[in-house]
Design an enzyme around this catalytic site. Structure first.
Site, short mmCIF file in Angstrom:
data_model
loop_
_atom_site.label_atom_id
_atom_site.label_comp_id
_atom_site.label_asym_id
_atom_site.label_seq_id
_atom_site.Cartn_x
_atom_site.Cartn_y
_atom_site.Cartn_z
N SER A 117 0.83 -1.21 0.00
CA SER A 117 0.00 0.00 0.00
C SER A 117 0.86 1.26 0.00
O SER A 117 2.04 1.22 0.37
CB SER A 117 -0.89 0.03 1.25
N SER A 154 3.58 -7.51 1.66
CA SER A 154 5.02 -7.25 1.74
C SER A 154 5.57 -7.44 3.16
O SER A 154 6.77 -7.61 3.34
CB SER A 154 5.30 -5.80 1.33
N ASP A 229 -6.77 -17.38 5.96
CA ASP A 229 -7.86 -16.67 5.29
C ASP A 229 -8.44 -15.62 6.23
O ASP A 229 -8.97 -15.96 7.29
CB ASP A 229 -8.93 -17.70 4.89
N1 SAH Z 1 -0.80 -4.72 3.67
C1 SAH Z 1 -0.17 -5.22 2.47
C2 SAH Z 1 -1.19 -5.14 1.37
C3 SAH Z 1 -1.07 -6.25 0.39
S1 SAH Z 1 -2.33 -6.20 -0.90
C4 SAH Z 1 1.04 -4.37 2.14
O1 SAH Z 1 0.95 -3.14 2.27
O2 SAH Z 1 2.06 -4.90 1.71
C5 SAH Z 1 -3.63 -7.17 -0.16
C6 SAH Z 1 -3.22 -8.51 0.36
O3 SAH Z 1 -4.38 -9.18 0.82
C7 SAH Z 1 -2.57 -9.42 -0.68
O4 SAH Z 1 -1.32 -9.79 -0.21
C8 SAH Z 1 -3.54 -10.60 -0.77
O5 SAH Z 1 -2.89 -11.83 -1.00
C9 SAH Z 1 -4.19 -10.57 0.59
N2 SAH Z 1 -5.49 -11.25 0.68
C10 SAH Z 1 -6.52 -11.23 -0.20
N3 SAH Z 1 -7.54 -12.00 0.24
C11 SAH Z 1 -7.16 -12.50 1.45
C12 SAH Z 1 -7.77 -13.35 2.40
N4 SAH Z 1 -9.00 -13.87 2.23
N5 SAH Z 1 -7.09 -13.65 3.51
C13 SAH Z 1 -5.84 -13.16 3.73
N6 SAH Z 1 -5.21 -12.37 2.85
C14 SAH Z 1 -5.84 -12.02 1.73
#
Ligand code: SAH
Length: 325
Positions: A117, A154, A229
């Site tokens: 983000s 990340s 999840d």
């Molecule tokens: N906070 C992270 C954002 C990553 S983008 C950062 O700033 O680096 C959103 C993330 O949500 C992705 O890594 C994706 O794999 C994860 N995601 C999507 N659906 C999900 C779920 N049901 N459970 C856990 N993670 C999930």
């Protein structure tokens, strides 16, 4: 039944919600520009146009990590000193793929359709989630804090949460000229941060990134990562004082809400994948329903929407919180 409850809940929230501009104060820093509306810079990992923002609330890029954080602070996006210190001590360069853009105030691709983000969104999440952590530290000074970062991607924000409960004590002055932790910065209780992601490779990426310069967080067991999840949360670490959700849930994630401690706050984007999404601050104010994780909690108490106070914060666009079942 859950679907019906959550639909009712969503309607209730829209009636009660008072939209507010998250970044409404004008910037005093000419390098942080405001678009004049409240749709924030967003995670748009699957956008065919790449990672061009649809709209942008602020732009606080820097040439160095410190400059970026200073700009976020002078724009009023980071307000609390503890958040500034924590963010300063986790170098974003260690958590991005394109290090030449490490200090851009924009989301960046990290693979698997995910993005790290934008720094101003991380800063905003920290500001929303600090008050429950401070309150819990004041009310029960010996009880360890519990924080959950859903969609850790990340690992950057998970690491910053880690630094809020376990500050970096030794800076290498030659390598990173960071100021030492000021004594006036209020201290939170010690605590534990759980980072989960549904994509195993991203969980591994979070760990690898953290090991570069923040490995003590893993070694000391302050941070723990797991594949999981977000719809189901991470009951093993609950109840949580703060939960951050980094992907947009189509409806309010009720199982996750049940894992909040009373007084705990969740920062969660809610809305359909290509539709209107808003960030919500969900505070647990009572425990008429089940609090997952409490010893002796009564499973039969289920979910009670009266236990939660919800505020709509701002419009956003995030990648979806995918369903695994
Ligand atoms: N906070 C992270 C954002 C990553 S983008 C950062 O700033 O680096 C959103 C993330 O949500 C992705 O890594 C994706 O794999 C994860 N995601 C999507 N659906 C999900 C779920 N049901 N459970 C856990 N993670 C999930």
């Amino acid at each position: 039944m859950i679907t019906a409850t959550s639909r009712r809940f969503f309607v209730l929230v829209h009636i009660l919600a008072s939209p507010k501009k998250a970044f409404s104060s004008p910037s005093s820093d000419p390098n942080c520009t405001s678009s004049g509306h409240n749709l924030a810079y967003v995670n748009i990992g699957n956008n065919p146009e790449g990672h061009k923002p649809l709209m942008m609330a602020w732009m606080c890029s820097g040439k160095t990590h410190k400059e970026m954080v200073d700009r976020l602070a002078s724009a009023g996006i980071i307000k609390a000193s503890i958040n500034k210190e924590a963010m300063l001590s986790v170098d974003r360069r260690n958590y991005v793929i394109d290090t030449s853009r490490a200090y851009d105030d924009s989301p960046q691709p990290i693979g698997y359709g995910a993005t790290i983000s934008a720094p101003h969104m991380h800063a905003h999440a920290l500001e929303e989630l600090l008050p429950p952590l401070s309150r819990a530290s004041r009310d029960e000074p010996t009880r360890p804090l519990r924080i959950l970062d859903v969609g850790c991607g990340s690992g950057y924000l998970t690491a910053v949460f880690g630094r809020m409960v376990r500050p970096k004590v030794m800076y290498d002055e030659r390598k990173s000229p960071l100021p030492s932790l000021s004594r006036s910065v209020p201290k939170l209780n010690d605590g534990k941060v759980f980072g989960i992601d549904v994509i195993p490779q991203l969980v591994q990426m979070s760990k690898t990134n953290m090991m570069k310069e923040d490995g003590d967080l893993i070694d000391s067991n302050t941070v723990e990562f797991a594949v999981g999840d977000g719809w189901k949360g991470y009951p093993g670490g609950s109840p949580y004082n703060a939960i951050h959700v980094g992907a947009a849930a189509a409806t309010f994630p009720i199982e996750l809400m049940k894992q909040l401690a009373v007084g705990g706050v969740m920062f969660v984007p809610v809305g359909p994948e290509h539709g209107e999404q808003y960030l919500y601050r969900v505070e647990r104010v009572d425990d008429r329903g089940q609090v997952v994780g409490l010893v002796g909690s009564d499973e039969s108490r289920g979910f009670h929407e009266e236990d939660y106070r919800i505020r709509r914060v701002l419009g956003v666009r995030y990648v979806p919180l995918v369903r695994t079942d």
